[in-house]
Design a protein around this motif. Structure first.
Motif, PDB file in Angstrom:
ATOM      1  N   ASP A   1       0.269  10.346 -33.958  1.00 22.37           N
ATOM      2  CA  ASP A   1       0.832  11.442 -34.752  1.00 22.37           C
ATOM      3  C   ASP A   1       2.071  12.017 -34.076  1.00 22.37           C
ATOM      4  OD1 ASP A   1      -1.273  11.081 -36.508  1.00 22.37           O
ATOM      5  OD2 ASP A   1      -2.449  12.785 -35.748  1.00 22.37           O
ATOM      6  N   GLN A   2       2.010  12.150 -32.747  1.00 17.05           N
ATOM      7  CA  GLN A   2       3.172  12.669 -32.022  1.00 17.05           C
ATOM      8  C   GLN A   2       4.361  11.722 -32.146  1.00 17.05           C
ATOM      9  OE1 GLN A   2       2.579  13.849 -27.959  1.00 17.05           O
ATOM     10  NE2 GLN A   2       0.804  15.148 -28.425  1.00 17.05           N
ATOM     11  N   TRP A   3       4.097  10.424 -32.024  1.00 17.17           N
ATOM     12  CA  TRP A   3       5.187   9.442 -32.113  1.00 17.17           C
ATOM     13  C   TRP A   3       5.835   9.498 -33.501  1.00 17.17           C
ATOM     14  CZ3 TRP A   3       6.525   5.113 -34.959  1.00 17.17           C
ATOM     15  CH2 TRP A   3       7.551   4.324 -34.423  1.00 17.17           C
ATOM     16  N   GLU A   4       5.012   9.591 -34.539  1.00 18.54           N
ATOM     17  CA  GLU A   4       5.555   9.681 -35.893  1.00 18.54           C
ATOM     18  C   GLU A   4       6.423  10.930 -36.048  1.00 18.54           C
ATOM     19  OE1 GLU A   4       2.180   7.435 -38.630  1.00 18.54           O
ATOM     20  OE2 GLU A   4       1.968   9.581 -38.196  1.00 18.54           O
ATOM     21  N   ALA A   5       5.996  12.031 -35.458  1.00 17.98           N
ATOM     22  CA  ALA A   5       6.767  13.276 -35.558  1.00 17.98           C
ATOM     23  C   ALA A   5       8.110  13.151 -34.857  1.00 17.98           C
ATOM     24  CB  ALA A   5       5.958  14.431 -34.957  1.00 17.98           C
ATOM     25  N   GLU A   6       8.160  12.337 -33.807  1.00 19.21           N
ATOM     26  CA  GLU A   6       9.400  12.156 -33.049  1.00 19.21           C
ATOM     27  C   GLU A   6      10.266  11.021 -33.586  1.00 19.21           C
ATOM     28  OE1 GLU A   6       8.453  11.744 -28.912  1.00 19.21           O
ATOM     29  OE2 GLU A   6       7.155  13.531 -28.906  1.00 19.21           O
TER      30      GLU A   6
ATOM     31  N   LYS B   1      -4.001  11.042 -31.827  1.00 18.85           N
ATOM     32  CA  LYS B   1      -3.177  12.197 -31.472  1.00 18.85           C
ATOM     33  C   LYS B   1      -1.771  11.762 -31.071  1.00 18.85           C
ATOM     34  CE  LYS B   1      -2.764  15.338 -27.508  1.00 18.85           C
ATOM     35  NZ  LYS B   1      -3.468  15.854 -26.304  1.00 18.85           N
ATOM     36  N   TYR B   2      -1.682  10.717 -30.241  1.00 18.46           N
ATOM     37  CA  TYR B   2      -0.370  10.278 -29.770  1.00 18.46           C
ATOM     38  C   TYR B   2       0.386   9.462 -30.821  1.00 18.46           C
ATOM     39  CZ  TYR B   2      -1.198  12.353 -25.254  1.00 18.46           C
ATOM     40  OH  TYR B   2      -1.409  13.264 -24.253  1.00 18.46           O
TER      41      TYR B   2
ATOM     42  N   PHE C   1       4.902   4.326 -25.657  1.00 14.92           N
ATOM     43  CA  PHE C   1       4.584   5.734 -25.871  1.00 14.92           C
ATOM     44  C   PHE C   1       3.076   5.966 -25.743  1.00 14.92           C
ATOM     45  CE2 PHE C   1       3.658   9.504 -28.423  1.00 14.92           C
ATOM     46  CZ  PHE C   1       4.687  10.376 -28.069  1.00 14.92           C
TER      47      PHE C   1
ATOM     48  N   GLU D   1      11.371  10.129 -37.092  1.00 14.62           N
ATOM     49  CA  GLU D   1      11.424  10.442 -38.520  1.00 14.62           C
ATOM     50  C   GLU D   1      11.646   9.182 -39.354  1.00 14.62           C
ATOM     51  OE1 GLU D   1      13.916  13.358 -41.604  1.00 14.62           O
ATOM     52  OE2 GLU D   1      14.326  13.373 -39.433  1.00 14.62           O
TER      53      GLU D   1
ATOM     54  N   ALA E   1      -0.546  10.119 -21.697  1.00 17.30           N
ATOM     55  CA  ALA E   1      -1.370   9.663 -22.813  1.00 17.30           C
ATOM     56  C   ALA E   1      -2.448   8.695 -22.336  1.00 17.30           C
ATOM     57  CB  ALA E   1      -0.491   8.997 -23.867  1.00 17.30           C
TER      58      ALA E   1
END
Length: 402
Positions: free
Chosen positions: A44-49, A41-42, A312, A51, A318
């Motif tokens: 995925d969040q890091w990848e979203a933040e 989950k985290y 992160f 780019e 997290a």
């Protein structure tokens, strides 16, 4: 052999350290059987933040994980970020295979006391704690009652443990204490519980070997005193095997991790959990502090990004979510952890012992250290050496090792 391989890896890492990243992907090795959904989950969040950046986690079984991480580093094709036992950080650092991951004073203060020490060598942090284990004392109330002991009052001192173990052994069909002495890493871990519940150390704050101390001699003497009241042949048992005997009602007392709780809940045993009993020199509740860490390997070309990812994934929110999902001792205090202890009091001993606990000592040749400690314990348990002689021999061997 390990040190030779690491020297080779260090040389290759130096050659590749300046190479730019060919792709904006961070390779990551995760130890276990499956990818933890909280960690995913985290990620995925890091990848979203971030780019343009992706993370490629590879799940490797516990038995092969550490060896694979080392082999890749030695081959000059290091993984970017990896889950490692914090005990290995000094060895990796000495051979230039990992990067320091500096912590601010604020970051250090966010952890429970002494946790940061488990990843610190020569004043620098070489990994970010990601998993934490402490130990507590378990007793079988039914066996205590059968032995004529107060089932609601666990031993608080080593002397009381020895007396209770004697009573159980002499008045029941079970052994008093589950003693760990197999040729296995947790024999060394189990002995360190005794070291850290008597204000002892193996390595002092200046890096000196101080194994041969009065506090540690008392610990080894207590170990010897329990042999007549332990399961038969302690050198045949590691901690999980001792736990299995406890679950069958074969021993009345043991040191174990929080994982014992879920297993005990499936039995008919009336059990209790408390702080590890204390030696005569103890200043407060203690325990061995074991962490695993996220280590950033040199030579990937994206070390700074890997550090960002490590921080992160282990940030307070997290990390707490991961700890609770995995049933691990929490790395940081919080209101949620206070509530957990209030709701499930068996958690308290796992946290109480942190303040006066101590880390796995960091050695360049960690396996050499481990083997010396195991040999010391086994020589006393089998009667081949007296505690004072075994301790002095191990102390000299550790000094030669370093």
């Amino acid at each position: 052999m390990t040190n030779t391989l690491l020297r080779t890896g260090a040389a290759l890492a130096a050659l590749t350290a300046a190479m730019p990243a060919m792709a904006e992907e961070i390779s990551m090795i995760v130890c276990g059987d499956t990818m933890n959904p909280v960690q995913q989950k985290y990620i995925d969040q890091w990848e979203a933040e971030n780019e343009g950046w992706t993370v490629a986690p590879e799940v490797v079984g516990w038995g092969q994980c550490q060896d694979k991480v080392t082999t890749l580093a030695v081959a000059g094709t290091p993984v970017g970020l990896a889950y490692v036992g914090s005990r290995t950080l000094k060895e990796f650092a000495e051979f230039g295979l990992i990067e320091p991951v500096p912590m601010s004073d604020e970051e250090k203060a966010s952890y429970y006391p002494n946790v940061v020490d488990t990843v610190t060598y020569q004043g620098e942090q070489w990994g970010v704690p990601v998993a934490f284990s402490t130990k507590a004392f378990y007793w079988n109330k039914d066996l205590f009652k059968e032995a004529g002991l107060d089932p609601e009052t666990p031993p608080k001192t080593w002397a009381e443990v020895i007396d209770a173990a004697k009573a159980v052994t002499e008045n029941t069909d079970s052994a008093g204490f589950g003693l760990v002495a197999k040729t296995f890493d947790n024999t060394m871990h189990q002995f360190l519980h005794w070291v850290y519940t008597n204000n002892g150390q193996v390595v002092d704050d200046e890096g000196n070997i101080v194994l041969n101390s009065p506090q540690n001699l008392e610990a080894l003497e207590a170990y010897k005193a329990l042999v007549p009241y332990s399961e038969e042949g302690p050198t045949a048992y590691e901690q999980n095997e001792v736990r299995a005997i406890f679950l069958d009602g074969g021993v009345a007392m043991m040191h174990a991790s929080i994982g014992a709780v879920s297993r005990l809940q499936d039995t008919d045993i009336d059990w209790g959990v408390a702080n590890l009993p204390l030696g005569p020199e103890a200043e407060g509740p203690g325990t061995l502090l074991i962490t695993d860490s996220l280590a950033v390997f040199s030579g990937s070309g994206y070390e700074e990004k890997a550090m960002e990812l490590a921080k992160f994934l282990t940030a307070p929110e997290a990390q707490e979510e991961y700890d609770l999902a995995e049933g691990l001792t929490p790395l940081r205090p919080s209101a949620n952890i206070d509530a957990l202890v209030a709701e499930t009091p068996y958690w308290a001993p796992y946290i109480d012992g942190i303040e006066f606990g101590g880390p796995e000592p960091l050695f360049t040749d960690y396996r050499g250290f481990q083997n010396i400690m195991i040999e010391m314990v086994q020589s006393v348990v089998t009667g081949q050496a007296e505690p004072a002689d075994a301790l002095a021999k191990a102390d000299e061997a550790l000094k030669e090792l370093e």
